[in-house]
Scaffold this motif. Structure first.
Motif, mmCIF file in Angstrom:
data_model
loop_
_atom_site.group_PDB
_atom_site.id
_atom_site.type_symbol
_atom_site.label_atom_id
_atom_site.label_comp_id
_atom_site.label_asym_id
_atom_site.label_seq_id
_atom_site.Cartn_x
_atom_site.Cartn_y
_atom_site.Cartn_z
ATOM 1 N N ASP A 1 1.099 9.487 -10.490
ATOM 2 C CA ASP A 1 0.112 8.426 -10.244
ATOM 3 C C ASP A 1 0.851 7.156 -9.844
ATOM 4 O O ASP A 1 0.887 6.182 -10.573
ATOM 5 C CB ASP A 1 -0.729 8.204 -11.510
ATOM 6 N N ARG A 2 1.448 7.176 -8.664
ATOM 7 C CA ARG A 2 2.270 6.052 -8.220
ATOM 8 C C ARG A 2 1.453 4.790 -7.992
ATOM 9 O O ARG A 2 1.989 3.680 -8.005
ATOM 10 C CB ARG A 2 3.044 6.414 -6.959
ATOM 11 N N GLY A 3 0.139 4.948 -7.796
ATOM 12 C CA GLY A 3 -0.726 3.791 -7.629
ATOM 13 C C GLY A 3 -1.164 3.175 -8.948
ATOM 14 O O GLY A 3 -1.839 2.146 -8.951
ATOM 15 N N TRP B 1 -4.709 -4.008 -6.063
ATOM 16 C CA TRP B 1 -4.102 -3.112 -5.080
ATOM 17 C C TRP B 1 -4.255 -3.728 -3.693
ATOM 18 O O TRP B 1 -5.308 -4.275 -3.350
ATOM 19 C CB TRP B 1 -4.785 -1.750 -5.086
ATOM 20 N N TYR C 1 -3.357 4.044 -11.330
ATOM 21 C CA TYR C 1 -4.809 3.959 -11.505
ATOM 22 C C TYR C 1 -5.257 4.385 -12.902
ATOM 23 O O TYR C 1 -6.286 3.927 -13.387
ATOM 24 C CB TYR C 1 -5.510 4.855 -10.476
ATOM 25 N N PHE D 1 0.836 -1.194 0.000
ATOM 26 C CA PHE D 1 0.000 0.000 0.000
ATOM 27 C C PHE D 1 0.878 1.253 0.000
ATOM 28 O O PHE D 1 1.864 1.332 0.731
ATOM 29 C CB PHE D 1 -0.889 -0.005 1.253
ATOM 30 N N ASP D 2 0.611 2.200 -0.837
ATOM 31 C CA ASP D 2 -0.523 2.400 -1.715
ATOM 32 C C ASP D 2 -0.206 2.077 -3.171
ATOM 33 O O ASP D 2 -0.754 2.703 -4.082
ATOM 34 C CB ASP D 2 -0.989 3.848 -1.610
ATOM 35 N N LEU D 3 0.665 1.120 -3.376
ATOM 36 C CA LEU D 3 1.093 0.751 -4.719
ATOM 37 C C LEU D 3 0.307 -0.439 -5.245
ATOM 38 O O LEU D 3 -0.303 -1.183 -4.483
ATOM 39 C CB LEU D 3 2.586 0.426 -4.723
ATOM 40 N N ARG D 4 0.342 -0.601 -6.550
ATOM 41 C CA ARG D 4 -0.365 -1.695 -7.201
ATOM 42 C C ARG D 4 0.569 -2.892 -7.382
ATOM 43 O O ARG D 4 1.742 -2.756 -7.689
ATOM 44 C CB ARG D 4 -0.850 -1.232 -8.572
ATOM 45 N N GLY E 1 4.266 -1.807 -7.069
ATOM 46 C CA GLY E 1 4.355 -2.622 -5.865
ATOM 47 C C GLY E 1 5.405 -3.714 -5.969
ATOM 48 O O GLY E 1 5.834 -4.264 -4.953
#
Length: 226
Positions: free
Chosen positions: A185-187, A153, A189, A33-36, A45
């Motif tokens: 947009d490090r996650g 995620w 999305y 978290f908060d990565l994919r 992630g």
């Protein structure tokens, strides 16, 4: 102990992981978290790893450049770059002709010392071939394959004992290429491929070039060893 033996002033301490945590429950069910995604994947992630650098060497040089020793590095550094950075700081040459192998490419690590100590605001590492299917260039990441595994995620408290593997095994389609700005947009999305088709095409061509050069040599070498 470093300070006790008067070694700290000339020490550069590097703490780094080699990958993100595995989300597979059979291993540890890590949360990134908060990565994919997680380990084994091309998502942040899996490839954005925790690291920090400390030591008297760093403090001394940061004071000269008027930089904050508690700063955060926001641009990419590859783990292979330490191979060239640390010997360079010690005044050593990483080129070893006696150990060269014609089936391997030359050392492609870059010296990131000037970036770490604040002499430069830009990392010299601006391209990372993450895998046969993924390429990072500057702020942009291309993922290009039909089925992209581990595309879920994790949460701040999941996976946990109540999680199921099925909830983590999300697969998406990137057969035309998916593009993400991992700086903003490090996650991961928002797929920007429809917005930047020229960028996607350019990164595809570069990845295809790497597939027929670097990655092909690696696969041939692996086959020879088997």
């Amino acid at each position: 102990q470093f300070q006790k033996h008067n070694l700290w002033d000339n020490t550069l301490l590097v703490f780094t992981s080699d990958n993100g945590g595995p989300t597979h429950l059979r291993e540890s069910g890590s949360t990134n978290f908060d990565l994919r995604g997680g380990k084994y994947s091309d998502w942040e992630g899996g490839v954005r790893a925790t690291a920090f650098v400390a030591g008297g060497y760093l403090d001394r040089h940061l004071s000269v450049t008027n930089k904050n020793s508690n700063g955060v590095v926001n641009q990419p550094i590859h783990i292979a770059d330490w191979y060239k950075t640390l010997p360079s700081i010690a005044g050593l040459d990483v080129l070893d002709l006696s150990g060269e192998d014609p089936n391997f490419p030359p050392v492609d690590g870059v010296n990131v010392c000037s970036y770490l100590i604040g002499q430069s605001d830009t990392s010299p590492r601006q391209e990372i071939p993450l895998s046969y299917h993924s390429l990072l260039q500057g702020d942009f990441k291309l993922i290009w394959r039909d089925q992209v595994p581990e595309s879920s995620w994790t949460g701040p408290r999941s996976p946990n004992a109540s999680s199921t593997q099925e909830s983590l095994d999300v697969v998406i389609d990137c057969h035309d290429g998916c593009l993400f700005n991992v700086a903003t947009d490090r996650g991961e999305y928002f797929d920007l491929a429809p917005k930047y088709p020229i960028k996607v095409q350019a990164m595809k061509e570069r990845l295809e070039e790497l597939r027929h050069d670097f990655f092909l040599k690696m696969m041939i070498k692996a086959w020879i060893r088997v």
